[in-house]
Scaffold this motif. Structure first.
Motif, PDB file in Angstrom:
ATOM      1  N   VAL A 193       0.837  -1.204   0.000  1.00 31.99           N
ATOM      2  CA  VAL A 193       0.000   0.000   0.000  1.00 31.99           C
ATOM      3  C   VAL A 193       0.869   1.250   0.000  1.00 31.99           C
ATOM      4  CG1 VAL A 193      -1.633   1.354   1.353  1.00 31.99           C
ATOM      5  CG2 VAL A 193      -1.976  -1.113   1.093  1.00 31.99           C
ATOM      6  N   ASN A 194       1.891   1.252   0.830  1.00 31.74           N
ATOM      7  CA  ASN A 194       2.786   2.400   0.908  1.00 31.74           C
ATOM      8  C   ASN A 194       3.485   2.642  -0.426  1.00 31.74           C
ATOM      9  OD1 ASN A 194       4.089   4.408   2.766  1.00 31.74           O
ATOM     10  ND2 ASN A 194       5.934   3.345   2.065  1.00 31.74           N
ATOM     11  N   GLY A 195       3.884   1.568  -1.095  1.00 27.81           N
ATOM     12  CA  GLY A 195       4.556   1.703  -2.384  1.00 27.81           C
ATOM     13  C   GLY A 195       3.646   2.307  -3.438  1.00 27.81           C
ATOM     14  N   ARG A 196       2.384   1.864  -3.485  1.00 32.52           N
ATOM     15  CA  ARG A 196       1.447   2.423  -4.465  1.00 32.52           C
ATOM     16  C   ARG A 196       1.144   3.889  -4.163  1.00 32.52           C
ATOM     17  NH1 ARG A 196      -0.942  -2.778  -3.880  1.00 32.52           N
ATOM     18  NH2 ARG A 196      -2.405  -1.963  -2.330  1.00 32.52           N
ATOM     19  N   ALA A 197       0.943   4.204  -2.899  1.00 29.27           N
ATOM     20  CA  ALA A 197       0.622   5.581  -2.525  1.00 29.27           C
ATOM     21  C   ALA A 197       1.785   6.521  -2.825  1.00 29.27           C
ATOM     22  CB  ALA A 197       0.249   5.649  -1.050  1.00 29.27           C
ATOM     23  N   ARG A 198       3.005   6.025  -2.683  1.00 29.90           N
ATOM     24  CA  ARG A 198       4.170   6.884  -2.932  1.00 29.90           C
ATOM     25  C   ARG A 198       4.199   7.359  -4.384  1.00 29.90           C
ATOM     26  NH1 ARG A 198       9.753   5.164   0.102  1.00 29.90           N
ATOM     27  NH2 ARG A 198       9.041   5.566   2.236  1.00 29.90           N
ATOM     28  N   ILE A 199       3.803   6.510  -5.316  1.00 26.72           N
ATOM     29  CA  ILE A 199       3.786   6.910  -6.728  1.00 26.72           C
ATOM     30  C   ILE A 199       2.817   8.065  -6.932  1.00 26.72           C
ATOM     31  CG2 ILE A 199       3.228   6.152  -9.065  1.00 26.72           C
ATOM     32  CD1 ILE A 199       4.125   3.336  -8.238  1.00 26.72           C
ATOM     33  N   SER A 200       1.653   7.967  -6.310  1.00 25.55           N
ATOM     34  CA  SER A 200       0.659   9.036  -6.423  1.00 25.55           C
ATOM     35  C   SER A 200       1.174  10.322  -5.789  1.00 25.55           C
ATOM     36  CB  SER A 200      -0.653   8.612  -5.752  1.00 25.55           C
ATOM     37  OG  SER A 200      -1.186   7.451  -6.367  1.00 25.55           O
ATOM     38  N   VAL A 201       1.823  10.210  -4.623  1.00 26.16           N
ATOM     39  CA  VAL A 201       2.330  11.387  -3.921  1.00 26.16           C
ATOM     40  C   VAL A 201       3.439  12.058  -4.729  1.00 26.16           C
ATOM     41  CG1 VAL A 201       3.600  12.173  -1.883  1.00 26.16           C
ATOM     42  CG2 VAL A 201       1.690  10.576  -1.626  1.00 26.16           C
ATOM     43  N   LEU A 202       4.325  11.273  -5.311  1.00 25.10           N
ATOM     44  CA  LEU A 202       5.394  11.850  -6.136  1.00 25.10           C
ATOM     45  C   LEU A 202       4.822  12.577  -7.346  1.00 25.10           C
ATOM     46  CD1 LEU A 202       8.061   8.981  -5.979  1.00 25.10           C
ATOM     47  CD2 LEU A 202       8.221  11.253  -4.937  1.00 25.10           C
ATOM     48  N   THR A 203       3.748  12.045  -7.909  1.00 25.35           N
ATOM     49  CA  THR A 203       3.092  12.709  -9.038  1.00 25.35           C
ATOM     50  C   THR A 203       2.502  14.045  -8.594  1.00 25.35           C
ATOM     51  OG1 THR A 203       2.527  10.538  -9.964  1.00 25.35           O
ATOM     52  CG2 THR A 203       1.369  12.449 -10.861  1.00 25.35           C
ATOM     53  N   ILE A 204       1.939  14.074  -7.399  1.00 26.98           N
ATOM     54  CA  ILE A 204       1.408  15.328  -6.850  1.00 26.98           C
ATOM     55  C   ILE A 204       2.530  16.345  -6.699  1.00 26.98           C
ATOM     56  CG2 ILE A 204       0.417  16.395  -4.793  1.00 26.98           C
ATOM     57  CD1 ILE A 204      -1.301  13.894  -4.441  1.00 26.98           C
ATOM     58  N   TRP A 205       3.703  15.903  -6.236  1.00 28.34           N
ATOM     59  CA  TRP A 205       4.843  16.818  -6.097  1.00 28.34           C
ATOM     60  C   TRP A 205       5.170  17.469  -7.443  1.00 28.34           C
ATOM     61  CZ3 TRP A 205       9.167  14.189  -2.674  1.00 28.34           C
ATOM     62  CH2 TRP A 205       8.643  13.901  -1.410  1.00 28.34           C
ATOM     63  N   VAL A 206       5.184  16.676  -8.495  1.00 27.35           N
ATOM     64  CA  VAL A 206       5.487  17.203  -9.831  1.00 27.35           C
ATOM     65  C   VAL A 206       4.443  18.240 -10.239  1.00 27.35           C
ATOM     66  CG1 VAL A 206       5.682  16.612 -12.277  1.00 27.35           C
ATOM     67  CG2 VAL A 206       6.706  15.113 -10.551  1.00 27.35           C
ATOM     68  N   LEU A 207       3.175  17.951  -9.965  1.00 26.65           N
ATOM     69  CA  LEU A 207       2.091  18.875 -10.325  1.00 26.65           C
ATOM     70  C   LEU A 207       2.203  20.184  -9.550  1.00 26.65           C
ATOM     71  CD1 LEU A 207      -0.856  16.324 -10.462  1.00 26.65           C
ATOM     72  CD2 LEU A 207       0.089  17.601 -12.406  1.00 26.65           C
ATOM     73  N   VAL A 208       2.557  20.095  -8.267  1.00 30.60           N
ATOM     74  CA  VAL A 208       2.716  21.308  -7.461  1.00 30.60           C
ATOM     75  C   VAL A 208       3.864  22.156  -8.004  1.00 30.60           C
ATOM     76  CG1 VAL A 208       3.345  22.193  -5.174  1.00 30.60           C
ATOM     77  CG2 VAL A 208       1.729  20.303  -5.373  1.00 30.60           C
ATOM     78  N   LEU A 209       4.968  21.518  -8.384  1.00 30.28           N
ATOM     79  CA  LEU A 209       6.102  22.260  -8.944  1.00 30.28           C
ATOM     80  C   LEU A 209       5.730  22.893 -10.282  1.00 30.28           C
ATOM     81  CD1 LEU A 209       9.030  19.811  -8.083  1.00 30.28           C
ATOM     82  CD2 LEU A 209       8.548  22.042  -7.038  1.00 30.28           C
ATOM     83  N   ILE A 210       4.947  22.195 -11.089  1.00 30.24           N
ATOM     84  CA  ILE A 210       4.486  22.764 -12.356  1.00 30.24           C
ATOM     85  C   ILE A 210       3.618  23.992 -12.104  1.00 30.24           C
ATOM     86  CG2 ILE A 210       2.973  22.359 -14.350  1.00 30.24           C
ATOM     87  CD1 ILE A 210       3.979  19.469 -14.381  1.00 30.24           C
ATOM     88  N   ALA A 211       2.718  23.882 -11.121  1.00 36.14           N
ATOM     89  CA  ALA A 211       1.860  25.023 -10.780  1.00 36.14           C
ATOM     90  C   ALA A 211       2.695  26.205 -10.303  1.00 36.14           C
ATOM     91  CB  ALA A 211       0.848  24.601  -9.715  1.00 36.14           C
TER      92      ALA A 211
END
Length: 220
Positions: A193-211
């Motif tokens: 579960v932690n491994g799957r959630a980390r992928i989503s969280v890292l994607t959010i980081w990229v989106l925040v940096l893009i914003a």
């Protein structure tokens, strides 16, 4: 110097600072939760710390739109009266109070708050999607960078909902670990579960940096 505009700008700048900082703390703390070499007490403490730190990104996600919307109105990027910005701020604070109630309340009342919070997220997501579609099609006057920032925020909200679903198998495993000790199966579930959630969280980081980049570049 416009003190109000300066404070609003500062608040909007602090959004990604506390968002990414809180996420980084939760990201690091999750390593201790999944470490089978740690005692159950240590892993449960890591989970508690992670859950509390996670309120920083949850808070900033909610404040991202009303602060950004207010800034866009104040700077004239959106041809709207200040009353719309005030309304967005009030609604944002109401949603923030709801999110904190979800965090602090437990039992049936907490579940009711949680269901209402999820409903609000879907409503906000639908509103952002409509604004992005209308903005990109030229049916409403929206600067391109604001449209793209709203698209990024909508994607972050979507991924947040995805993470909630990804975490569902975690809670029974945590309860079992707390009550009867860790097993290879509970460790496997928690790590997966932690491994799957980390992928989503890292994607959010990229989106925040893009914003953040869009806010600086302001490509009209």
């Amino acid at each position: 110097m416009d003190i109000g505009l300066s404070l609003l700008t500062l608040l909007h700048i602090l959004i990604p600072v506390y968002w990414l900082g809180g996420d980084l703390g939760a990201f690091y703390g999750s390593r201790f939760m999944v470490d089978p070499k740690r005692s159950v007490a240590e892993r449960m403490m890591a989970l508690k710390i992670l859950n509390n730190i996670d309120m920083a990104p949850r808070t900033t996600l909610i404040l991202a739109f009303p602060t950004g919307f207010g800034l866009a109105v104040a700077k004239g990027w959106l041809d709207l009266s200040a009353s719309w910005a005030i309304l967005a701020g009030v609604l944002g604070l109401a949603w923030l109070a709801l999110a904190w109630a979800v965090h602090l309340k437990h039992g049936p009342q907490g579940q009711a708050f949680k269901r209402f919070d999820i409903l609000v997220r879907y409503i906000v997501l639908a509103g952002l999607a409509a604004a992005v579609i209308l903005g990109l099609s030229g049916q409403i006057a929206l600067p391109l960078f604001i449209t793209l920032k709203m698209l990024a925020l909508g994607a972050c909200i979507t991924l947040g909902l995805v993470v909630r679903r990804q975490l569902v198998p975690l809670f029974p495993a945590i309860v079992q670990m707390r009550e009867s000790g860790p097993t290879p199966e509970t460790d496997r579930v928690i790590a997966a579960v932690n491994g799957r959630a980390r992928i989503s969280v890292l994607t959010i980081w990229v989106l925040v940096l893009i914003a953040c980049f869009l806010g600086i570049a302001t490509p009209l």
